[in-house]
Design an enzyme around this catalytic site. Structure first.
Site, PDB file in Angstrom:
ATOM      1  N   GLU A  73     100.101 181.742  -0.918  1.00 30.54           N
ATOM      2  CA  GLU A  73     100.672 181.297   0.366  1.00 30.54           C
ATOM      3  C   GLU A  73     102.198 181.345   0.377  1.00 30.54           C
ATOM      4  O   GLU A  73     102.825 181.586   1.406  1.00 30.54           O
ATOM      5  CB  GLU A  73     100.219 179.865   0.682  1.00 30.54           C
ATOM      6  CG  GLU A  73      98.743 179.717   1.026  1.00 30.54           C
ATOM      7  CD  GLU A  73      97.844 179.466  -0.180  1.00 30.54           C
ATOM      8  OE1 GLU A  73      98.275 179.713  -1.325  1.00 30.54           O
ATOM      9  OE2 GLU A  73      96.701 179.022   0.040  1.00 30.54           O
ATOM     10  N   GLU A  90      90.714 178.022  -2.813  1.00 35.22           N
ATOM     11  CA  GLU A  90      90.455 176.618  -2.439  1.00 35.22           C
ATOM     12  C   GLU A  90      88.964 176.401  -2.152  1.00 35.22           C
ATOM     13  O   GLU A  90      88.399 175.364  -2.508  1.00 35.22           O
ATOM     14  CB  GLU A  90      91.314 176.232  -1.234  1.00 35.22           C
ATOM     15  CG  GLU A  90      92.801 176.130  -1.613  1.00 35.22           C
ATOM     16  CD  GLU A  90      93.735 176.039  -0.414  1.00 35.22           C
ATOM     17  OE1 GLU A  90      93.523 176.785   0.568  1.00 35.22           O
ATOM     18  OE2 GLU A  90      94.668 175.232  -0.453  1.00 35.22           O
ATOM     19  N   GLY A 128      93.000 180.235   0.647  1.00 31.69           N
ATOM     20  CA  GLY A 128      91.820 179.455   1.046  1.00 31.69           C
ATOM     21  C   GLY A 128      90.571 179.876   0.291  1.00 31.69           C
ATOM     22  O   GLY A 128      89.641 179.076   0.127  1.00 31.69           O
ATOM     23  N   ALA A 187      92.779 182.089   4.052  1.00 35.18           N
ATOM     24  CA  ALA A 187      92.688 181.793   5.478  1.00 35.18           C
ATOM     25  C   ALA A 187      92.897 183.105   6.216  1.00 35.18           C
ATOM     26  O   ALA A 187      93.525 184.023   5.691  1.00 35.18           O
ATOM     27  CB  ALA A 187      93.769 180.796   5.853  1.00 35.18           C
TER      28      ALA A 187
HETATM   29  N1  CAA Z   1      93.455 187.310   6.599  1.00 36.96           N
HETATM   30  C1  CAA Z   1      93.158 188.284   7.486  1.00 36.96           C
HETATM   31  N2  CAA Z   1      92.909 189.558   7.131  1.00 36.96           N
HETATM   32  C2  CAA Z   1      92.961 189.871   5.828  1.00 36.96           C
HETATM   33  C3  CAA Z   1      93.277 188.918   4.841  1.00 36.96           C
HETATM   34  C4  CAA Z   1      93.530 187.580   5.276  1.00 36.96           C
HETATM   35  N3  CAA Z   1      93.787 186.573   4.413  1.00 36.96           N
HETATM   36  N4  CAA Z   1      93.266 189.522   3.634  1.00 36.96           N
HETATM   37  C5  CAA Z   1      92.958 190.813   3.836  1.00 36.96           C
HETATM   38  N5  CAA Z   1      92.790 191.033   5.184  1.00 36.96           N
HETATM   39  C6  CAA Z   1      92.432 192.283   5.836  1.00 36.96           C
HETATM   40  C7  CAA Z   1      93.612 193.244   5.830  1.00 36.96           C
HETATM   41  O1  CAA Z   1      94.503 192.951   6.914  1.00 36.96           O
HETATM   42  C8  CAA Z   1      92.903 194.574   5.989  1.00 36.96           C
HETATM   43  O2  CAA Z   1      92.528 194.733   7.327  1.00 36.96           O
HETATM   44  P1  CAA Z   1      93.113 196.011   8.165  1.00 36.96           P
HETATM   45  O3  CAA Z   1      92.600 197.226   7.430  1.00 36.96           O
HETATM   46  O4  CAA Z   1      92.528 195.820   9.529  1.00 36.96           O
HETATM   47  O5  CAA Z   1      94.591 195.881   8.101  1.00 36.96           O
HETATM   48  C9  CAA Z   1      91.607 194.366   5.202  1.00 36.96           C
HETATM   49  O6  CAA Z   1      91.428 192.947   5.088  1.00 36.96           O
HETATM   50  C10 CAA Z   1      91.664 194.943   3.795  1.00 36.96           C
HETATM   51  O7  CAA Z   1      92.806 194.395   3.142  1.00 36.96           O
HETATM   52  P2  CAA Z   1      93.907 195.294   2.383  1.00 36.96           P
HETATM   53  O8  CAA Z   1      94.000 196.632   3.028  1.00 36.96           O
HETATM   54  O9  CAA Z   1      95.168 194.489   2.314  1.00 36.96           O
HETATM   55  O10 CAA Z   1      93.224 195.427   0.956  1.00 36.96           O
HETATM   56  P3  CAA Z   1      93.945 195.677  -0.441  1.00 36.96           P
HETATM   57  O11 CAA Z   1      92.875 195.976  -1.411  1.00 36.96           O
HETATM   58  O12 CAA Z   1      95.065 196.662  -0.285  1.00 36.96           O
HETATM   59  O13 CAA Z   1      94.630 194.259  -0.816  1.00 36.96           O
HETATM   60  C11 CAA Z   1      94.659 191.843  -1.050  1.00 36.96           C
HETATM   61  C12 CAA Z   1      93.806 193.140  -1.062  1.00 36.96           C
HETATM   62  C13 CAA Z   1      95.639 191.862  -2.225  1.00 36.96           C
HETATM   63  C14 CAA Z   1      93.698 190.657  -1.180  1.00 36.96           C
HETATM   64  C15 CAA Z   1      95.464 191.781   0.263  1.00 36.96           C
HETATM   65  O14 CAA Z   1      94.556 192.002   1.355  1.00 36.96           O
HETATM   66  C16 CAA Z   1      96.139 190.461   0.502  1.00 36.96           C
HETATM   67  O15 CAA Z   1      97.177 190.199  -0.086  1.00 36.96           O
HETATM   68  N6  CAA Z   1      95.560 189.601   1.406  1.00 36.96           N
HETATM   69  C17 CAA Z   1      96.161 188.351   1.769  1.00 36.96           C
HETATM   70  C18 CAA Z   1      95.985 187.299   0.695  1.00 36.96           C
HETATM   71  C19 CAA Z   1      96.678 186.014   1.085  1.00 36.96           C
HETATM   72  O16 CAA Z   1      97.877 185.949   1.293  1.00 36.96           O
HETATM   73  N7  CAA Z   1      95.892 184.910   1.209  1.00 36.96           N
HETATM   74  C20 CAA Z   1      96.408 183.616   1.582  1.00 36.96           C
HETATM   75  C21 CAA Z   1      96.224 183.396   3.047  1.00 36.96           C
HETATM   76  S1  CAA Z   1      96.979 181.885   3.598  1.00 36.96           S
HETATM   77  C22 CAA Z   1      95.917 180.670   3.180  1.00 36.96           C
HETATM   78  O17 CAA Z   1      94.861 180.894   2.619  1.00 36.96           O
HETATM   79  C23 CAA Z   1      96.365 179.258   3.567  1.00 36.96           C
HETATM   80  C24 CAA Z   1      95.319 178.180   3.461  1.00 36.96           C
HETATM   81  O18 CAA Z   1      94.207 178.274   3.044  1.00 36.96           O
HETATM   82  C25 CAA Z   1      95.667 176.864   3.947  1.00 36.96           C
END
Ligand code: CAA
Length: 256
Positions: free
Chosen positions: A130, A110, A107, A64
């Site tokens: 999450e 998912e 997501g 998400a």
């Molecule tokens: N939402 C919004 N932006 C995101 C994102 C997300 N889920 N995942 C990555 N991004 C963005 C980052 O903020 C970054 O943008 P900026 O440069 O503007 O800050 C860009 O994408 C590149 O990401 P990283 O610099 O973090 O890339 P990385 O290679 O260092 O790491 C990663 C990759 C491990 C996937 C890391 O981005 C990460 O941990 N992302 C979040 C994953 C996560 O927690 N997902 C679950 C979300 S909650 C959910 O999904 C709930 C649901 O469905 C109900």
């Protein structure tokens, strides 16, 4: 024209590519809305028999959109417009194949699990992180994951937030094939073309019966299967399929 997706047609298959590279294809309201609208269009297009959904080499989808989610309070989440989009994706009647490379997290994992078949590149990572955000999966990550990989691994993934590799996902039954990353989409398109060449009503009812196995007891599931099987006896494609076998030629299905 969608902003967050690229859409191509390969014979009878629609290829949908998620395109929000700046956010690793995070699933914001706009993207999920455009995806739901595209699936609506495909459902009403008899020339398309199956759909492949993919992301980029780095990310299928990283979950998400956390920035969007941060702006929503409890009431905002309760009235989240994305819920209707998820329901639309879940109700899609044609076969959906996910071609996953890179991160399929939260997501994103998912969304992959909304597909009927998952093909993964060797570098794919599936996870439900999450818990690291103080929340939990909310689009099927506890229910579909547990049914796909079993209780122990699903619980480990959801409670630790740690991702699994494509090979682990295949061993656990989440993924049906693992390919070299550059071949993932090609392989998914091949499978989709094969499915799209079959009788559309048989494919539709078989998908429905398979999905029934998720939420019904065995006796009800078997009854549903029998009804669906019987319904197909009224189709011209069944006549054509059997006649083509007897005449030793390839069947020409029409969806009737
Ligand atoms: N939402 C919004 N932006 C995101 C994102 C997300 N889920 N995942 C990555 N991004 C963005 C980052 O903020 C970054 O943008 P900026 O440069 O503007 O800050 C860009 O994408 C590149 O990401 P990283 O610099 O973090 O890339 P990385 O290679 O260092 O790491 C990663 C990759 C491990 C996937 C890391 O981005 C990460 O941990 N992302 C979040 C994953 C996560 O927690 N997902 C679950 C979300 S909650 C959910 O999904 C709930 C649901 O469905 C109900």
């Amino acid at each position: 024209m969608p902003h967050t997706l690229a859409v191509h047609t390969h014979q009878a298959v629609r290829l949908i590519t998620l395109q929000r590279p700046e956010a690793l294809n995070a699933l914001n309201t706009e993207l999920l809305g455009e995806l739901a609208a595209e699936l609506d269009a495909v459902e009403n297009d008899p020339s398309i028999g199956a759909v492949v959904i993919t992301g980029s080499a780095k990310a299928f989808a990283a979950g998400a959109d956390i920035k969007e989610m941060a702006e929503r309070d409890l009431v905002g989440i309760l009235n989240d417009p994305r819920l209707a989009h998820w329901q639309r994706i879940a109700a899609f009647k044609k076969p959906l194949i996910a071609a996953v490379n890179g991160f399929a997290l939260g997501g994103g994992c998912e969304l992959a699990m909304h597909a009927d078949i998952i093909i993964a590149g060797e570098d794919a990572r599936f996870g439900q992180p999450e818990i690291n955000l103080g929340i939990m999966p909310g689009a099927g990550g506890t229910q579909r994951l547990l049914r796909a990989v079993g209780k122990s691994l699903a619980t480990q993934m959801v409670l630790t937030g740690e991702a699994i590799t494509a090979r682990q996902a295949q061993q656990a039954g989440l993924v049906s094939e693992v390919t070299q990353p550059e071949l993932t989409v090609e392989r998914a398109l091949q499978i989709a073309q094969t499915i799209a060449s079959k009788a559309p009503l048989a494919v539709r009812l078989a998908k429905e019966a398979l999905l029934k196995a998720f939420d019904t007891d065995l006796a009800s599931g078997l009854r549903f299967e029998r009804h669906a099987f019987t319904l197909l006896a009224g189709t011209r494609d069944r006549e054509e399929g059997i006649r083509a076998f007897q005449e030793k030629r390839r069947a020409k299905f029409t969806g009737q």
